[in-house]
Design an enzyme around this catalytic site. Structure first.
Site, short mmCIF file in Angstrom:
data_model
loop_
_atom_site.label_atom_id
_atom_site.label_comp_id
_atom_site.label_asym_id
_atom_site.label_seq_id
_atom_site.Cartn_x
_atom_site.Cartn_y
_atom_site.Cartn_z
N ASP A 108 0.77 -1.35 0.18
CA ASP A 108 -0.07 -0.01 0.00
C ASP A 108 0.94 1.18 -0.07
OD1 ASP A 108 -2.12 -1.53 0.13
OD2 ASP A 108 -2.84 -0.90 2.00
N LYS A 133 -3.43 2.83 -2.98
CA LYS A 133 -4.42 3.72 -3.28
C LYS A 133 -4.41 4.99 -2.23
CE LYS A 133 -7.08 0.10 -3.59
NZ LYS A 133 -8.29 -0.77 -4.11
N MET A 181 -11.94 6.41 7.37
CA MET A 181 -12.16 6.99 6.14
C MET A 181 -13.51 7.88 6.28
SD MET A 181 -11.78 3.93 3.26
CE MET A 181 -12.46 2.63 4.31
C1 LIG Z 1 -8.81 1.89 3.53
S1 LIG Z 1 -8.86 1.93 5.41
C2 LIG Z 1 -7.49 0.66 5.96
C3 LIG Z 1 -7.53 0.51 7.21
C4 LIG Z 1 -6.52 -0.52 7.76
N1 LIG Z 1 -6.89 -1.77 7.04
C5 LIG Z 1 -6.59 -0.68 9.30
O1 LIG Z 1 -6.70 -1.67 9.69
O2 LIG Z 1 -6.25 0.37 9.85
C6 LIG Z 1 -7.82 3.49 5.46
C7 LIG Z 1 -8.22 4.31 6.78
O3 LIG Z 1 -7.67 3.85 7.82
C8 LIG Z 1 -7.47 4.83 8.81
N2 LIG Z 1 -6.04 4.77 8.99
C9 LIG Z 1 -5.04 3.98 8.70
N3 LIG Z 1 -3.70 4.40 9.19
C10 LIG Z 1 -3.90 5.26 9.85
C11 LIG Z 1 -3.03 5.97 10.90
N4 LIG Z 1 -1.98 5.86 10.99
N5 LIG Z 1 -3.77 6.92 11.70
C12 LIG Z 1 -4.88 7.34 11.47
N6 LIG Z 1 -5.93 6.54 10.94
C13 LIG Z 1 -5.39 5.72 10.09
C14 LIG Z 1 -7.82 6.15 8.21
O4 LIG Z 1 -9.47 6.33 8.67
C15 LIG Z 1 -7.91 5.78 6.99
O5 LIG Z 1 -8.96 6.82 6.12
#
Ligand SMILES: C[S@@+](CC[C@H](N)C(=O)[O-])C[C@H]1O[C@@H](n2cnc3c(N)ncnc32)[C@H](O)[C@@H]1O
Length: 250
Positions: free
Chosen positions: A34, A55, A168
Protein backbone atom coordinates in the site's frame (compact mmCIF):
# COMPACT_ATOMS: atom_id res chain seq x y z
CA UNK A 1 4.49 -24.06 -4.56
CA UNK A 2 3.99 -20.29 -4.45
CA UNK A 3 2.19 -18.77 -1.55
CA UNK A 4 0.77 -15.28 -1.15
CA UNK A 5 0.77 -13.72 2.30
CA UNK A 6 -1.66 -10.89 3.04
CA UNK A 7 0.29 -9.12 5.74
CA UNK A 8 -0.77 -6.30 8.05
CA UNK A 9 1.84 -3.52 8.18
CA UNK A 10 0.20 -1.92 11.22
CA UNK A 11 -0.82 1.72 11.50
CA UNK A 12 2.51 3.39 10.76
CA UNK A 13 5.32 2.96 13.27
CA UNK A 14 7.59 0.24 11.85
CA UNK A 15 8.15 -1.41 15.23
CA UNK A 16 4.44 -2.21 15.48
CA UNK A 17 4.91 -4.90 12.86
CA UNK A 18 4.47 -8.50 14.06
CA UNK A 19 7.52 -10.76 14.14
CA UNK A 20 5.81 -13.04 11.63
CA UNK A 21 5.34 -10.11 9.26
CA UNK A 22 8.99 -9.08 9.63
CA UNK A 23 10.20 -12.63 8.90
CA UNK A 24 8.00 -12.88 5.83
CA UNK A 25 9.26 -9.55 4.52
CA UNK A 26 12.84 -10.76 4.95
CA UNK A 27 12.15 -13.87 2.91
CA UNK A 28 9.85 -12.31 0.29
CA UNK A 29 10.69 -12.41 -3.42
CA UNK A 30 8.20 -9.67 -4.23
CA UNK A 31 6.21 -7.25 -2.06
CA UNK A 32 3.10 -5.51 -3.37
CA UNK A 33 2.45 -2.76 -0.86
CA UNK A 34 0.00 0.00 0.00
CA UNK A 35 0.99 3.65 -0.41
CA UNK A 36 1.50 4.61 3.22
CA UNK A 37 3.77 1.81 4.43
CA UNK A 38 6.75 3.19 6.38
CA UNK A 39 10.09 3.08 4.49
CA UNK A 40 11.74 1.24 7.41
CA UNK A 41 9.13 -1.51 7.10
CA UNK A 42 9.77 -1.83 3.37
CA UNK A 43 13.53 -1.89 4.05
CA UNK A 44 13.06 -5.26 5.81
CA UNK A 45 12.30 -6.77 2.41
CA UNK A 46 15.98 -6.78 1.44
CA UNK A 47 15.81 -9.29 -1.40
CA UNK A 48 12.36 -8.45 -2.72
CA UNK A 49 11.17 -6.44 -5.66
CA UNK A 50 8.89 -3.72 -4.25
CA UNK A 51 5.73 -2.78 -6.13
CA UNK A 52 3.63 0.14 -4.90
CA UNK A 53 0.00 -0.67 -5.66
CA UNK A 54 -1.25 1.93 -3.21
CA UNK A 55 -4.47 3.83 -3.27
CA UNK A 56 -4.54 7.09 -1.37
CA UNK A 57 -7.57 9.32 -0.92
CA UNK A 58 -8.45 8.53 -4.52
CA UNK A 59 -5.32 10.40 -5.68
CA UNK A 60 -3.08 7.78 -7.23
CA UNK A 61 -5.48 4.94 -7.64
CA UNK A 62 -4.44 1.49 -8.69
CA UNK A 63 -7.40 -0.44 -9.97
CA UNK A 64 -8.31 -3.37 -7.73
CA UNK A 65 -8.40 -5.60 -10.81
CA UNK A 66 -4.81 -4.66 -11.57
CA UNK A 67 -3.83 -5.67 -8.02
CA UNK A 68 -5.49 -9.06 -8.45
CA UNK A 69 -3.69 -9.61 -11.75
CA UNK A 70 -0.35 -8.51 -10.27
CA UNK A 71 -0.79 -10.88 -7.32
CA UNK A 72 -1.59 -13.83 -9.55
CA UNK A 73 1.32 -13.08 -11.90
CA UNK A 74 3.72 -12.69 -8.97
CA UNK A 75 2.57 -16.01 -7.50
CA UNK A 76 3.23 -17.74 -10.83
CA UNK A 77 6.82 -16.46 -10.92
CA UNK A 78 7.90 -16.41 -7.27
CA UNK A 79 7.76 -18.63 -4.19
CA UNK A 80 7.07 -16.02 -1.51
CA UNK A 81 4.76 -13.14 -2.41
CA UNK A 82 3.82 -10.59 0.25
CA UNK A 83 0.81 -8.33 -0.16
CA UNK A 84 1.54 -5.72 2.51
CA UNK A 85 -1.50 -3.74 3.60
CA UNK A 86 -1.92 -0.85 6.05
CA UNK A 87 -3.20 -1.66 9.55
CA UNK A 88 -4.93 -5.02 9.64
CA UNK A 89 -5.48 -6.51 6.18
CA UNK A 90 -8.98 -7.77 7.04
CA UNK A 91 -10.49 -4.43 8.05
CA UNK A 92 -11.55 -2.05 5.26
CA UNK A 93 -8.74 -3.39 3.12
CA UNK A 94 -10.53 -5.34 0.35
CA UNK A 95 -8.70 -8.42 1.60
CA UNK A 96 -11.60 -10.74 0.81
CA UNK A 97 -11.58 -9.73 -2.85
CA UNK A 98 -7.85 -10.45 -3.04
CA UNK A 99 -8.25 -13.80 -1.25
CA UNK A 100 -11.09 -14.73 -3.61
CA UNK A 101 -9.07 -13.76 -6.69
CA UNK A 102 -6.20 -15.96 -5.50
CA UNK A 103 -8.52 -18.86 -4.63
CA UNK A 104 -10.07 -18.65 -8.10
CA UNK A 105 -6.62 -19.33 -9.57
CA UNK A 106 -5.89 -22.11 -7.08
CA UNK A 107 -3.17 -20.08 -5.36
CA UNK A 108 -2.55 -20.72 -1.68
CA UNK A 109 -2.87 -17.71 0.62
CA UNK A 110 -2.33 -16.93 4.27
CA UNK A 111 -3.27 -13.85 6.31
CA UNK A 112 -1.01 -12.23 8.90
CA UNK A 113 -2.90 -9.78 11.11
CA UNK A 114 -1.70 -6.28 11.95
CA UNK A 115 -2.58 -3.51 14.39
CA UNK A 116 -5.58 -1.65 13.06
CA UNK A 117 -5.71 2.18 13.08
CA UNK A 118 -8.52 2.50 15.65
CA UNK A 119 -6.73 0.35 18.22
CA UNK A 120 -3.46 2.16 17.57
CA UNK A 121 -5.31 5.45 18.15
CA UNK A 122 -6.89 4.12 21.35
CA UNK A 123 -3.43 3.10 22.55
CA UNK A 124 -1.88 6.45 21.77
CA UNK A 125 -4.74 8.20 23.61
CA UNK A 126 -4.34 5.75 26.53
CA UNK A 127 -8.09 5.25 26.30
CA UNK A 128 -9.68 1.83 26.30
CA UNK A 129 -12.64 1.66 23.92
CA UNK A 130 -14.31 -0.73 26.35
CA UNK A 131 -14.76 0.07 30.02
CA UNK A 132 -16.72 -1.56 32.81
CA UNK A 133 -20.01 0.22 33.31
CA UNK A 134 -19.42 2.64 30.42
CA UNK A 135 -18.75 0.79 27.19
CA UNK A 136 -19.37 -2.86 26.37
CA UNK A 137 -19.69 -2.55 22.61
CA UNK A 138 -17.39 -1.10 19.93
CA UNK A 139 -18.32 -0.57 16.28
CA UNK A 140 -15.69 -0.35 13.56
CA UNK A 141 -17.30 1.29 10.59
CA UNK A 142 -16.94 3.49 7.57
CA UNK A 143 -19.54 5.65 5.87
CA UNK A 144 -17.44 5.44 2.70
CA UNK A 145 -18.70 3.20 -0.09
CA UNK A 146 -17.22 2.44 -3.48
CA UNK A 147 -18.71 3.48 -6.79
CA UNK A 148 -21.90 1.54 -7.54
CA UNK A 149 -22.25 0.17 -3.99
CA UNK A 150 -25.35 0.75 -1.89
CA UNK A 151 -25.02 3.36 0.87
CA UNK A 152 -23.41 2.25 4.13
CA UNK A 153 -25.83 1.57 6.97
CA UNK A 154 -23.29 3.04 9.37
CA UNK A 155 -25.69 5.18 11.42
CA UNK A 156 -27.75 2.42 13.12
CA UNK A 157 -24.50 0.56 13.85
CA UNK A 158 -22.97 3.71 15.38
CA UNK A 159 -26.09 4.36 17.45
CA UNK A 160 -26.13 0.80 18.77
CA UNK A 161 -22.50 0.88 19.97
CA UNK A 162 -21.06 2.53 23.07
CA UNK A 163 -17.77 3.38 21.35
CA UNK A 164 -17.43 4.00 17.64
CA UNK A 165 -14.34 3.95 15.42
CA UNK A 166 -14.89 5.57 12.05
CA UNK A 167 -12.47 4.95 9.19
CA UNK A 168 -12.22 7.10 6.05
CA UNK A 169 -14.61 9.52 7.70
CA UNK A 170 -12.75 12.74 8.53
CA UNK A 171 -13.71 14.42 5.24
CA UNK A 172 -17.37 14.04 6.20
CA UNK A 173 -16.91 14.68 9.94
CA UNK A 174 -19.40 17.55 10.20
CA UNK A 175 -22.22 15.66 8.52
CA UNK A 176 -21.41 12.50 10.51
CA UNK A 177 -21.58 14.50 13.77
CA UNK A 178 -24.88 16.05 12.67
CA UNK A 179 -26.36 12.67 11.76
CA UNK A 180 -25.34 11.16 15.12
CA UNK A 181 -26.87 14.07 17.07
CA UNK A 182 -30.06 14.00 15.00
CA UNK A 183 -30.34 10.26 15.62
CA UNK A 184 -30.11 10.80 19.38
CA UNK A 185 -26.45 10.69 20.50
CA UNK A 186 -25.91 13.38 23.15
CA UNK A 187 -24.39 16.48 21.55
CA UNK A 188 -21.64 16.60 24.18
CA UNK A 189 -20.40 13.10 23.34
CA UNK A 190 -16.59 13.33 23.18
CA UNK A 191 -14.80 12.77 19.87
CA UNK A 192 -11.10 12.21 19.21
CA UNK A 193 -9.54 12.48 15.77
CA UNK A 194 -6.11 10.94 15.42
CA UNK A 195 -4.09 11.68 12.31
CA UNK A 196 -1.02 9.59 11.46
CA UNK A 197 -1.47 7.48 14.58
CA UNK A 198 1.83 6.12 15.95
CA UNK A 199 3.99 8.16 13.56
CA UNK A 200 6.27 11.04 14.57
CA UNK A 201 3.84 13.61 13.14
CA UNK A 202 0.78 12.20 14.93
CA UNK A 203 -1.92 14.81 15.64
CA UNK A 204 -4.62 14.21 18.26
CA UNK A 205 -7.65 16.47 18.27
CA UNK A 206 -10.38 16.37 20.90
CA UNK A 207 -13.81 17.79 20.34
CA UNK A 208 -17.48 16.94 20.79
CA UNK A 209 -20.20 16.02 18.34
CA UNK A 210 -21.75 19.49 18.78
CA UNK A 211 -18.48 21.29 17.97
CA UNK A 212 -17.60 18.97 15.12
CA UNK A 213 -20.91 19.73 13.49
CA UNK A 214 -20.10 23.44 13.20
CA UNK A 215 -16.32 23.95 13.50
CA UNK A 216 -14.33 22.99 10.41
CA UNK A 217 -11.42 20.61 11.00
CA UNK A 218 -7.97 21.79 9.96
CA UNK A 219 -6.90 20.05 6.73
CA UNK A 220 -5.13 16.73 7.33
CA UNK A 221 -2.14 15.54 5.36
CA UNK A 222 -2.21 11.96 6.67
CA UNK A 223 -4.91 9.38 7.34
CA UNK A 224 -7.32 10.16 10.18
CA UNK A 225 -9.35 7.83 12.36
CA UNK A 226 -12.27 9.21 14.32
CA UNK A 227 -13.26 7.79 17.73
CA UNK A 228 -16.59 8.68 19.33
CA UNK A 229 -17.79 7.75 22.79
CA UNK A 230 -18.12 8.49 26.47
CA UNK A 231 -14.89 6.56 27.17
CA UNK A 232 -12.98 9.54 25.71
CA UNK A 233 -14.24 12.10 28.23
CA UNK A 234 -11.35 11.77 30.70
CA UNK A 235 -8.68 11.91 27.98
CA UNK A 236 -10.31 14.98 26.46
CA UNK A 237 -10.35 16.68 29.85
CA UNK A 238 -6.75 15.71 30.52
CA UNK A 239 -5.77 17.18 27.15
CA UNK A 240 -7.43 20.43 28.22
CA UNK A 241 -10.39 20.35 25.89
CA UNK A 242 -12.07 23.47 27.21
CA UNK A 243 -15.71 23.38 26.16
CA UNK A 244 -18.08 21.95 23.64
CA UNK A 245 -17.64 24.68 21.03
CA UNK A 246 -14.03 24.25 20.08
CA UNK A 247 -11.39 21.86 18.90
CA UNK A 248 -8.19 21.21 20.78
CA UNK A 249 -5.16 19.45 19.33
CA UNK A 250 -2.74 17.73 21.66
C1 LIG B 1 -8.61 1.88 3.57
S1 LIG B 1 -8.70 2.08 5.32
C2 LIG B 1 -7.54 0.86 5.80
C3 LIG B 1 -7.64 0.52 7.26
C4 LIG B 1 -6.58 -0.48 7.68
N1 LIG B 1 -6.80 -1.76 7.08
C5 LIG B 1 -6.51 -0.63 9.20
O1 LIG B 1 -6.79 -1.72 9.70
O2 LIG B 1 -6.17 0.35 9.87
C6 LIG B 1 -7.82 3.60 5.50
C7 LIG B 1 -8.27 4.38 6.73
O3 LIG B 1 -7.68 3.82 7.90
C8 LIG B 1 -7.44 4.84 8.84
N2 LIG B 1 -5.98 4.88 9.09
C9 LIG B 1 -5.04 4.10 8.53
N3 LIG B 1 -3.82 4.36 9.06
C10 LIG B 1 -4.00 5.35 9.97
C11 LIG B 1 -3.15 6.05 10.85
N4 LIG B 1 -1.83 5.78 10.92
N5 LIG B 1 -3.67 7.01 11.64
C12 LIG B 1 -4.99 7.27 11.60
N6 LIG B 1 -5.86 6.63 10.80
C13 LIG B 1 -5.38 5.69 10.00
C14 LIG B 1 -7.96 6.14 8.24
O4 LIG B 1 -9.30 6.29 8.64
C15 LIG B 1 -7.88 5.83 6.76
O5 LIG B 1 -8.76 6.65 6.01
Amino acid sequence: MAKVYLVGAGPGAPDLLTLRAARLLESADVVLHDALVHPETLALAKRARLVNVGKRYGKVSTEQRFIHRALVEAARKHAVVVRLKGGDPMLFGRAQEELDALAAEGIEAEVVPGVTAALAAAATLRTSLTRRGVARTVAFLTPRVGRGETASEWLPAAMAADSVALYMAAGAAASIAGALIDAGKPADTPVALVEDATLAGEVRTFTTLAALRVVALPPASGPVVMLVGEVLRESARAAGHPDSASLRSA
